[in-house]
Design an enzyme around this catalytic site. Structure first.
Site, PDB file in Angstrom:
ATOM      1  N   HIS A  75       0.909  -0.910  -0.219  1.00  0.00           N
ATOM      2  CA  HIS A  75      -0.258   0.181  -0.279  1.00  0.00           C
ATOM      3  C   HIS A  75       1.153   1.560  -0.088  1.00  0.00           C
ATOM      4  O   HIS A  75       1.375   1.680   1.328  1.00  0.00           O
ATOM      5  CB  HIS A  75      -0.933   0.201   0.550  1.00  0.00           C
ATOM      6  N   HIS A  77       1.126   5.032  -2.692  1.00  0.00           N
ATOM      7  CA  HIS A  77       1.021   5.896  -3.027  1.00  0.00           C
ATOM      8  C   HIS A  77       2.253   6.988  -3.610  1.00  0.00           C
ATOM      9  O   HIS A  77       2.476   8.563  -4.189  1.00  0.00           O
ATOM     10  CB  HIS A  77      -0.052   7.673  -2.458  1.00  0.00           C
ATOM     11  N   LYS A  80       1.659  10.394  -5.766  1.00  0.00           N
ATOM     12  CA  LYS A  80       1.875  11.328  -5.438  1.00  0.00           C
ATOM     13  C   LYS A  80       3.287  11.988  -4.542  1.00  0.00           C
ATOM     14  O   LYS A  80       3.122  13.344  -4.359  1.00  0.00           O
ATOM     15  CB  LYS A  80       1.012  11.382  -3.934  1.00  0.00           C
ATOM     16  N   HIS A 226     -10.374   2.122   0.580  1.00  0.00           N
ATOM     17  CA  HIS A 226      -9.014   2.855   1.793  1.00  0.00           C
ATOM     18  C   HIS A 226     -10.602   3.220   2.202  1.00  0.00           C
ATOM     19  O   HIS A 226     -11.352   3.320   2.067  1.00  0.00           O
ATOM     20  CB  HIS A 226      -8.524   4.264   1.357  1.00  0.00           C
ATOM     21  N   GLU A 229     -10.675   6.448   7.181  1.00  0.00           N
ATOM     22  CA  GLU A 229      -9.411   6.284   7.665  1.00  0.00           C
ATOM     23  C   GLU A 229     -10.135   7.618   8.680  1.00  0.00           C
ATOM     24  O   GLU A 229      -9.275   8.525   8.916  1.00  0.00           O
ATOM     25  CB  GLU A 229      -8.606   7.365   6.730  1.00  0.00           C
ATOM     26  N   ASP A 327       2.614   2.896   2.971  1.00  0.00           N
ATOM     27  CA  ASP A 327       1.478   4.824   3.074  1.00  0.00           C
ATOM     28  C   ASP A 327       2.080   6.219   1.955  1.00  0.00           C
ATOM     29  O   ASP A 327       3.141   5.667   0.541  1.00  0.00           O
ATOM     30  CB  ASP A 327       0.833   4.619   3.319  1.00  0.00           C
ATOM     31  N   ASN A 328       2.047   6.790   2.242  1.00  0.00           N
ATOM     32  CA  ASN A 328       1.818   8.086   1.460  1.00  0.00           C
ATOM     33  C   ASN A 328       3.879   8.111   1.461  1.00  0.00           C
ATOM     34  O   ASN A 328       4.454   7.596   2.940  1.00  0.00           O
ATOM     35  CB  ASN A 328       1.707   9.243   2.009  1.00  0.00           C
TER      36      ASN A 328
END
Length: 433
Positions: A75, A77, A80, A226, A229, A327-328
């Site tokens: 997972h 991104h 981004k 998602h 959250e 994640d990010n």
């Protein structure tokens, strides 16, 4: 230390019970056993219990250092990634992240911009020891026509180094435009991707979920959500996803990320949700770095009161597959990070208590996400498998998780790779107007 090719014998290494299926040895209370690993022509030809008297004279003695399989990050991104210098989160909140990212996407996400940032992210992940990675791709119009071709090109460029998967990302309200969503599903299927949405407690959530499942069934796609959250106890879309999977008879893989609100809900509601999640066969991934950053951030600058992670222990007890992931990375949703799964696992251990006992929690960054992503044989050390592993200096969990291990050795196809990390200065040209 590691020969560039051919045959070699690594002696006196520590392997973990949960990541070496079929290996029979005497394991310590942390799940480790001393072993010898024989590598030949890019493959692991044997894993045997270590016996000093039987090691060949030319064996490389690693003095009990830990060897783990290369990581699987399910997972992320990377579309981004690294926009923080030009579009930071103004207040550290979820809405601040959403608005900042949306503005940057509309203004700056050309194919060239996305490609350069993706490649930078992948070089970082590769250097840290990741072998497979799933990224979400923002797919709100017109971005889907830009980012998906970039991803497909990037997947080919990185084939053999990192196995790449992509899931589309849009708010559940986007499914209301049925014709457009059908076109998106076809686009995702053509790219051999995964169908994904962000769920909210909208009035027509059940109807919209039915549409998502219908398109996934039609095109033979797995699903990646998602969900929840937030700290809002009324956010129960994880339960709604499980119910939709059951009433649609869905047989593909479903991964649900975040599920933060579950940790805030009453026990009876939690038990009902978990029973349905288990029955539906969902897998869940927690994102400890990003959720610690965003969740329970307070405008009055008071201290956060909860951790933002979901109930992985309770899920695992019911047989629900669980994972943790990056994640990010350096974007408005998380200002830090480098796609280093050791950092993720270190933080997960401290935040989610992946210790006392360690048990098979190491599978959360290796074997389990590999299964969710349908990557047979990844995330484990096994005779006959590729010689893809990471050699650390740590000889125990407390040693391994106490330092960054920035001098780890990453081995791919039996050869140590160049672990030079990309310089942030490479991205400077993308940060100016």
């Amino acid at each position: 230390m590691i020969p560039t090719s051919g045959y070699y014998h690594l002696a006196n290494v520590r392997v973990h019970r949960s990541l070496t299926p079929g290996f029979i040895a005497t394991f310590d209370t942390d799940g480790f056993a001393l072993a010898d690993i024989v590598v030949a022509d890019g493959k692991i030809s044997a894993i045997t219990p270590h016996k000093k008297s039987k090691a060949p004279a030319d064996a490389i003695d690693l003095a009990g250092r830990i060897i783990l399989p290369c990581f699987v990050d399910c997972h992320t991104h990377i579309d981004k990634g690294h926009i923080w210098p030009r579009k930071p989160n103004p207040d550290g909140t979820f809405m601040g992240a959403l608005n900042a990212t949306g503005a940057d996407r509309a203004a700056r996400w050309s194919a060239e911009d996305v490609a350069k940032r993706m490649d930078f992210s992948l070089r970082s992940a590769y250097a840290h020891g990741t072998k497979a990675l799933r990224t979400h791709l923002d797919s709100v119009p017109p971005q889907e026509e830009i980012s998906w071709p970039v991803f497909e090109s990037m997947r080919e460029t990185w084939r053999g180094r990192i196995e790449l998967q992509a899931a589309c990302l849009l708010g559940i309200e986007g499914v209301r435009d049925k014709e457009w969503f059908e076109r998106l599903a076809k686009r995702v299927a053509a790219a051999k991707g995964v169908l994904g949405v962000v769920t909210y407690m909208v009035p027509d959530l059940e109807e919209l979920l039915d549409k998502v499942f219908s398109e996934a069934i039609k095109h033979g796609l797995d699903l990646d959500f998602h969900a929840d959250e937030t700290d809002d106890v009324a956010a129960i879309s994880l339960k709604k996803i499980a119910e939709a999977a059951l009433w649609n008879g869905f047989e593909g893989n479903i991964l649900v990320g975040h599920c933060c609100s579950l940790a805030r809900q009453p026990d009876l509601d939690v038990l009902d949700t978990l029973d349905k999640v288990a029955k539906a066969g969902l897998a869940v991934v927690s994102l400890p770095l990003c959720n610690l950053y965003l969740q329970d951030r307070r405008a009055d600058q008071t201290t956060p009161r909860w951790r933002g992670v979901t109930l992985l222990h309770e899920m695992k007890a019911r047989g629900i597959p669980v994972a943790v992931a990056s994640d990010n990375t350096r974007d408005p949703f998380y200002a830090y990070g480098d796609l280093d799964m050791l950092e993720v696992y270190r933080m997960a251990t401290r935040t989610l208590h992946f210790d006392h006992p360690v048990g098979d929690w190491p599978q959360t960054v290796a074997t389990t996400p590999a299964k969710v992503m349908r990557l047979d044989g990844l995330g484990m050390l096994a005779a006959g498998g590729s010689a893809d592993f990471i050699i650390f200096k740590g000889r125990s969990w407390t040693e391994l998780l106490s330092r960054p291990e920035s001098d780890r050795i990453v081995v791919r196809d039996g050869k140590a790779i160049d672990r030079q990390l990309p310089d942030y200065a490479e991205l400077d040209e993308l940060m100016v107007d």
